[in-house]
Design a protein around this motif. Structure first.
Motif, PDB file in Angstrom:
ATOM      1  N   LEU A 302       0.836  -1.197   0.000  1.00  0.00           N
ATOM      2  CA  LEU A 302       0.000   0.000   0.000  1.00  0.00           C
ATOM      3  C   LEU A 302       0.873   1.250   0.000  1.00  0.00           C
ATOM      4  O   LEU A 302       0.570   2.242  -0.681  1.00  0.00           O
ATOM      5  N   ARG A 303       1.958   1.212   0.755  1.00  0.00           N
ATOM      6  CA  ARG A 303       2.891   2.353   0.772  1.00  0.00           C
ATOM      7  C   ARG A 303       3.410   2.634  -0.642  1.00  0.00           C
ATOM      8  O   ARG A 303       3.448   3.776  -1.089  1.00  0.00           O
ATOM      9  N   GLN A 304       3.807   1.565  -1.346  1.00  0.00           N
ATOM     10  CA  GLN A 304       4.326   1.740  -2.702  1.00  0.00           C
ATOM     11  C   GLN A 304       3.247   2.256  -3.644  1.00  0.00           C
ATOM     12  O   GLN A 304       3.510   3.132  -4.483  1.00  0.00           O
ATOM     13  N   ALA A 305       2.037   1.742  -3.512  1.00  0.00           N
ATOM     14  CA  ALA A 305       0.949   2.179  -4.389  1.00  0.00           C
ATOM     15  C   ALA A 305       0.608   3.650  -4.163  1.00  0.00           C
ATOM     16  O   ALA A 305       0.316   4.384  -5.118  1.00  0.00           O
ATOM     17  N   MET A 306       0.663   4.095  -2.909  1.00  0.00           N
ATOM     18  CA  MET A 306       0.409   5.509  -2.614  1.00  0.00           C
ATOM     19  C   MET A 306       1.475   6.401  -3.248  1.00  0.00           C
ATOM     20  O   MET A 306       1.163   7.449  -3.829  1.00  0.00           O
ATOM     21  N   ARG A 307       2.717   5.991  -3.114  1.00  0.00           N
ATOM     22  CA  ARG A 307       3.793   6.796  -3.697  1.00  0.00           C
ATOM     23  C   ARG A 307       3.655   6.850  -5.219  1.00  0.00           C
ATOM     24  O   ARG A 307       3.790   7.920  -5.833  1.00  0.00           O
ATOM     25  N   GLN A 308       3.368   5.713  -5.836  1.00  0.00           N
ATOM     26  CA  GLN A 308       3.220   5.675  -7.291  1.00  0.00           C
ATOM     27  C   GLN A 308       2.056   6.547  -7.748  1.00  0.00           C
ATOM     28  O   GLN A 308       2.143   7.198  -8.795  1.00  0.00           O
ATOM     29  N   GLU A 309       0.987   6.570  -6.982  1.00  0.00           N
ATOM     30  CA  GLU A 309      -0.170   7.385  -7.351  1.00  0.00           C
ATOM     31  C   GLU A 309       0.232   8.845  -7.510  1.00  0.00           C
ATOM     32  O   GLU A 309      -0.029   9.473  -8.543  1.00  0.00           O
ATOM     33  N   THR A 310       0.865   9.400  -6.492  1.00  0.00           N
ATOM     34  CA  THR A 310       1.223  10.818  -6.534  1.00  0.00           C
ATOM     35  C   THR A 310       2.262  11.086  -7.615  1.00  0.00           C
ATOM     36  O   THR A 310       2.190  12.094  -8.330  1.00  0.00           O
ATOM     37  N   GLU A 311       3.227  10.195  -7.761  1.00  0.00           N
ATOM     38  CA  GLU A 311       4.260  10.396  -8.777  1.00  0.00           C
ATOM     39  C   GLU A 311       3.668  10.342 -10.185  1.00  0.00           C
ATOM     40  O   GLU A 311       4.043  11.145 -11.053  1.00  0.00           O
ATOM     41  N   LEU A 312       2.764   9.423 -10.432  1.00  0.00           N
ATOM     42  CA  LEU A 312       2.174   9.299 -11.772  1.00  0.00           C
ATOM     43  C   LEU A 312       1.266  10.481 -12.095  1.00  0.00           C
ATOM     44  O   LEU A 312       1.220  10.940 -13.243  1.00  0.00           O
ATOM     45  N   VAL A 313       0.551  10.980 -11.096  1.00  0.00           N
ATOM     46  CA  VAL A 313      -0.271  12.169 -11.329  1.00  0.00           C
ATOM     47  C   VAL A 313       0.622  13.361 -11.655  1.00  0.00           C
ATOM     48  O   VAL A 313       0.361  14.107 -12.610  1.00  0.00           O
ATOM     49  N   PHE A 314       1.689  13.551 -10.883  1.00  0.00           N
ATOM     50  CA  PHE A 314       2.602  14.661 -11.166  1.00  0.00           C
ATOM     51  C   PHE A 314       3.256  14.482 -12.533  1.00  0.00           C
ATOM     52  O   PHE A 314       3.443  15.454 -13.268  1.00  0.00           O
ATOM     53  N   GLN A 315       3.612  13.245 -12.884  1.00  0.00           N
ATOM     54  CA  GLN A 315       4.212  12.978 -14.192  1.00  0.00           C
ATOM     55  C   GLN A 315       3.277  13.411 -15.314  1.00  0.00           C
ATOM     56  O   GLN A 315       3.718  13.975 -16.319  1.00  0.00           O
ATOM     57  N   GLU A 316       1.981  13.177 -15.142  1.00  0.00           N
ATOM     58  CA  GLU A 316       1.034  13.595 -16.179  1.00  0.00           C
ATOM     59  C   GLU A 316       0.979  15.116 -16.281  1.00  0.00           C
ATOM     60  O   GLU A 316       0.788  15.661 -17.369  1.00  0.00           O
ATOM     61  N   PHE A 317       1.124  15.805 -15.162  1.00  0.00           N
ATOM     62  CA  PHE A 317       1.167  17.266 -15.211  1.00  0.00           C
ATOM     63  C   PHE A 317       2.443  17.752 -15.882  1.00  0.00           C
ATOM     64  O   PHE A 317       2.476  18.833 -16.468  1.00  0.00           O
ATOM     65  N   LEU A 318       3.493  16.955 -15.816  1.00  0.00           N
ATOM     66  CA  LEU A 318       4.750  17.324 -16.461  1.00  0.00           C
ATOM     67  C   LEU A 318       4.668  17.168 -17.968  1.00  0.00           C
ATOM     68  O   LEU A 318       5.228  17.972 -18.718  1.00  0.00           O
ATOM     69  N   THR A 319       3.973  16.154 -18.432  1.00  0.00           N
ATOM     70  CA  THR A 319       3.940  15.857 -19.863  1.00  0.00           C
ATOM     71  C   THR A 319       2.615  16.229 -20.518  1.00  0.00           C
ATOM     72  O   THR A 319       2.536  16.300 -21.745  1.00  0.00           O
ATOM     73  N   GLY A 320       1.568  16.472 -19.726  1.00  0.00           N
ATOM     74  CA  GLY A 320       0.251  16.733 -20.288  1.00  0.00           C
ATOM     75  C   GLY A 320      -0.059  18.212 -20.449  1.00  0.00           C
ATOM     76  O   GLY A 320       0.827  19.068 -20.383  1.00  0.00           O
ATOM     77  N   ASP A 321      -1.344  18.498 -20.625  1.00  0.00           N
ATOM     78  CA  ASP A 321      -1.775  19.866 -20.927  1.00  0.00           C
ATOM     79  C   ASP A 321      -2.606  20.456 -19.787  1.00  0.00           C
ATOM     80  O   ASP A 321      -3.439  21.315 -20.006  1.00  0.00           O
ATOM     81  N   HIS A 322      -2.348  19.997 -18.559  1.00  0.00           N
ATOM     82  CA  HIS A 322      -3.112  20.470 -17.407  1.00  0.00           C
ATOM     83  C   HIS A 322      -2.487  21.728 -16.818  1.00  0.00           C
ATOM     84  O   HIS A 322      -1.256  21.861 -16.760  1.00  0.00           O
ATOM     85  N   LYS A 323      -3.310  22.651 -16.363  1.00  0.00           N
ATOM     86  CA  LYS A 323      -2.807  23.778 -15.593  1.00  0.00           C
ATOM     87  C   LYS A 323      -2.274  23.258 -14.262  1.00  0.00           C
ATOM     88  O   LYS A 323      -2.877  22.375 -13.644  1.00  0.00           O
ATOM     89  N   LEU A 324      -1.169  23.819 -13.804  1.00  0.00           N
ATOM     90  CA  LEU A 324      -0.527  23.300 -12.608  1.00  0.00           C
ATOM     91  C   LEU A 324      -1.423  23.445 -11.379  1.00  0.00           C
ATOM     92  O   LEU A 324      -1.426  22.583 -10.504  1.00  0.00           O
ATOM     93  N   ARG A 325      -2.203  24.502 -11.314  1.00  0.00           N
ATOM     94  CA  ARG A 325      -3.078  24.683 -10.158  1.00  0.00           C
ATOM     95  C   ARG A 325      -4.157  23.600 -10.098  1.00  0.00           C
ATOM     96  O   ARG A 325      -4.735  23.359  -9.035  1.00  0.00           O
ATOM     97  N   ASP A 326      -4.422  22.920 -11.241  1.00  0.00           N
ATOM     98  CA  ASP A 326      -5.412  21.845 -11.238  1.00  0.00           C
ATOM     99  C   ASP A 326      -4.914  20.609 -10.498  1.00  0.00           C
ATOM    100  O   ASP A 326      -5.681  19.648 -10.309  1.00  0.00           O
ATOM    101  N   LEU A 327      -3.657  20.625 -10.085  1.00  0.00           N
ATOM    102  CA  LEU A 327      -3.160  19.549  -9.243  1.00  0.00           C
ATOM    103  C   LEU A 327      -3.979  19.440  -7.959  1.00  0.00           C
ATOM    104  O   LEU A 327      -4.061  18.376  -7.342  1.00  0.00           O
ATOM    105  N   LEU A 328      -4.624  20.538  -7.569  1.00  0.00           N
ATOM    106  CA  LEU A 328      -5.392  20.547  -6.328  1.00  0.00           C
ATOM    107  C   LEU A 328      -6.726  19.830  -6.443  1.00  0.00           C
ATOM    108  O   LEU A 328      -7.290  19.391  -5.431  1.00  0.00           O
ATOM    109  N   ASP A 329      -7.270  19.719  -7.655  1.00  0.00           N
ATOM    110  CA  ASP A 329      -8.571  19.061  -7.795  1.00  0.00           C
ATOM    111  C   ASP A 329      -8.652  18.244  -9.083  1.00  0.00           C
ATOM    112  O   ASP A 329      -9.715  18.149  -9.703  1.00  0.00           O
ATOM    113  N   ALA A 330      -7.533  17.665  -9.481  1.00  0.00           N
ATOM    114  CA  ALA A 330      -7.501  16.876 -10.712  1.00  0.00           C
ATOM    115  C   ALA A 330      -8.547  15.766 -10.659  1.00  0.00           C
ATOM    116  O   ALA A 330      -8.612  15.019  -9.686  1.00  0.00           O
ATOM    117  N   PRO A 331      -9.387  15.625 -11.698  1.00  0.00           N
ATOM    118  CA  PRO A 331     -10.476  14.638 -11.674  1.00  0.00           C
ATOM    119  C   PRO A 331     -10.024  13.242 -12.103  1.00  0.00           C
ATOM    120  O   PRO A 331     -10.801  12.479 -12.661  1.00  0.00           O
TER     121      PRO A 331
END
Length: 559
Positions: A302-331
């Protein structure tokens, strides 16, 4: 209030040359850096209220590679993935990051570790042929040795090397011959010398006049290293080195092209691991220890899955077209079956994380719904509105409260075991010395009380008391749960500048001061005007004077 949050943002002591550093510099005395093209001065731009402020790019202390940078550098230099820096002493932190030059000291123990690592790295690379560009002639080894050392030192020192520098390295051949050793022993010794040189262990940036406060542009190789260690935590690749040699880092267009190329490279994962890992606290998850008697469902998977979740979401913000402030409520988020079950989400049918839509589960939208953040901002046996509130103030709004006064750690004993956390926090604020700071941080943390210490959604506390997830702000407004808190933080005008401050601190490897306030505002305004994506923030930083220039220091010491 726990003190570790204030420790993360403490003002670091200013590093001074220690004995080990002096020995290294003395060993390389006479080394010179070749002249390189410098960037032209861009037209000045100013944020509102900063029109009459003179640009001060600041000064970065001689910057030692931290452990993550050392491992990534030898990986890219030698193809070595053994991560030798795991055996080095832990790096200190300043302003929330472990790449702060002012706290990256050099101890005698670390010097010994460098020497040991260099020997192993060279032996392995020689055996694998990684560094051998030719075959040494036993009767006339110098031409081949010169080729090997010239090529290797150029890459390791991240700049062209002078003939005089190569001549000094070739002295190892004479030493080997004097002791009856074969030429390859001398070349290996010279290769080890390259790896313990300050030109390898430090990111060297020279000031024409050490004590001058007049800004000057970095040379192309210094800029290339700043860029590669910002985006990759590693050395420049051949394309970036050649761009520096050919004067192709001198315009905004050229720099932007390099940034986009480098962010598309898998090595940009370093921004996720090293920047986001510290900004969003996913690194701290490794040391989180929820009480197994109360939260026995928390395990290593579970610890590993939690870490991967946040890292993968941030990775999508790095490569995708999301506004950075949308990190707060990304759907959306990334979960495997174990984490989805932990959250109460539909199972994606996979042991590896899958992207899932959160439209039907708004309580999980954004980073405030991530188990990683919720766990590291909790105590082992209970939630901590204080830690959660301080995290928001420090990492998102840059409005950190001062350290707590002595002898006020923890909560007063509750008068009723059925009291809610909000009622307990009200008792805490009843202490006169606690009222000021807690009036702002407590409401932010209390709004997340529906999440237990390991990030599960709950309606009742451990005691059975119903959760009260309302936070009363100083202005009388009330945050009613996580959704209100997300909107409150996302709409705060301090958010863009605070994100910029953290990114710029990481990019430069130094803390921000009052003199940087206008620069931070200008960069954040430029990034938002360009679209507000993470790449827009990165580009605004790279094109700024603070990134492409530096100055001396009136307190600089010269040998």
């Amino acid at each position: 209030m726990t003190s570790r949050f204030h420790e993360r943002r403490r003002r670091p002591w200013r590093a001074r040359a220690c004995t080990g550093l002096l020995l290294l510099l003395a060993a390389c005395k006479g080394d010179s850096l070749p002249k390189a093209r410098v960037l032209p001065e861009p037209p000045p731009t100013h944020a509102e209220g900063c029109e009459n402020t003179s640009a001060d790019p600041g000064r970065v202390t001689l910057h030692r590679l931290n452990r993550a940078e050392y491992d990534a550098t030898v990986r890219d230099l030698l193809g070595d993935t053994t991560r030798p820096a795991r055996d080095f002493p832990a790096d200190d932190h300043g302003y929330g990051f472990d790449n702060n030059a002012d706290v990256l000291s050099l101890s005698p123990l670390l010097l010994e570790k460098y020497a040991t690592a260099a020997e192993k790295l060279v032996e392995n690379a020689w055996a694998q042929g990684t560094v051998r560009t030719c075959t040494l002639d036993a009767t006339n080894p110098e031409p081949c040795a010169r080729d090997i050392l010239s090529r290797f030192a150029r890459r390791a020192w991240r700049r062209p090397v002078t003939p005089e520098e190569v001549d000094r390295l070739l002295g190892a051949l004479t030493l080997a011959k004097r002791h009856g050793d074969p030429p390859e022993a001398g070349v290996k010794l010279a290769l080890r010398t390259v790896l313990v040189s300050p030109h390898f262990l430090f990111r060297v940036e020279k000031d024409p006049q050490a004590t001058s406060l007049s800004p000057h542009r970095l040379d192309a190789f210094e800029l290339a290293s700043r860029l590669s260690y910002f985006l990759w935590s590693s050395m420049p690749d051949e394309a970036l080195l050649q761009a520096a040699e050919q004067g192709q880092l001198s315009t905004p267009e050229q720099l932007e092209a390099q940034v986009r190329r480098m962010l598309a490279d898998p090595k940009a994962q370093a921004l996720v691991s090293n920047f986001a890992g510290q900004w969003l606290f996913t690194r701290a998850l490794a040391s989180a220890e929820p009480d197994p008697m109360l939260y026995g469902t928390f395990n290593e998977d579970l610890r590993q899955a939690m870490r991967q979740e946040t890292e993968l979401v941030f990775q999508e913000f790095l490569t995708g077209d999301h506004k950075l402030r949308d990190l707060l409520d990304a759907p959306f988020t990334y979960v495997n079956d174990a984490l989805a079950a932990h959250y109460g989400l539909p199972l994606p049918g996979s042991a590896t994380p899958k992207r899932v839509d959160l439209s039907a589960h708004p309580e999980r939208q954004g980073i405030f719904g991530h188990g990683s953040l919720l766990t590291v901002t909790s105590n082992p046996d209970r939630t901590s509105p204080v830690q959660r509130g301080v995290w928001v103030l420090e990492q998102l709004l840059c409005s950190a409260p001062p350290p707590p006064p002595p002898n006020v750690e923890g909560l007063p004993p509750p008068v009723n075991p059925l009291m809610t956390m909000k009622e307990r926090m009200a008792l805490h604020r009843s202490l006169p010395q606690c009222q000021g700071c807690h009036r702002m941080m407590d409401p932010l943390g209390l709004a997340l009380e529906n999440y237990d210490p390991i990030g599960r959604w709950r309606l009742n506390e451990v005691s059975g008391a119903p959760v009260d997830a309302t936070g009363d702000l100083p202005d009388g407004a009330v945050l009613n749960g996580g959704a209100d808190m997300r909107r409150f933080v996302k709409e705060d005008p301090k958010l863009p500048a605070c994100i910029t401050e953290h990114l710029l601190t990481y990019a430069l490897g130094r803390g921000m001061s009052e003199a940087d306030a206008c620069v931070v505002r200008e960069i954040s305004a430029s990034a938002e005007a360009s679209g507000g994506r993470l790449v827009d923030y990165i580009l605004a930083i790279v094109l700024s004077d603070s990134f492409t220039s530096r100055r001396g220091d009136t307190e600089a010491q010269t040998p």
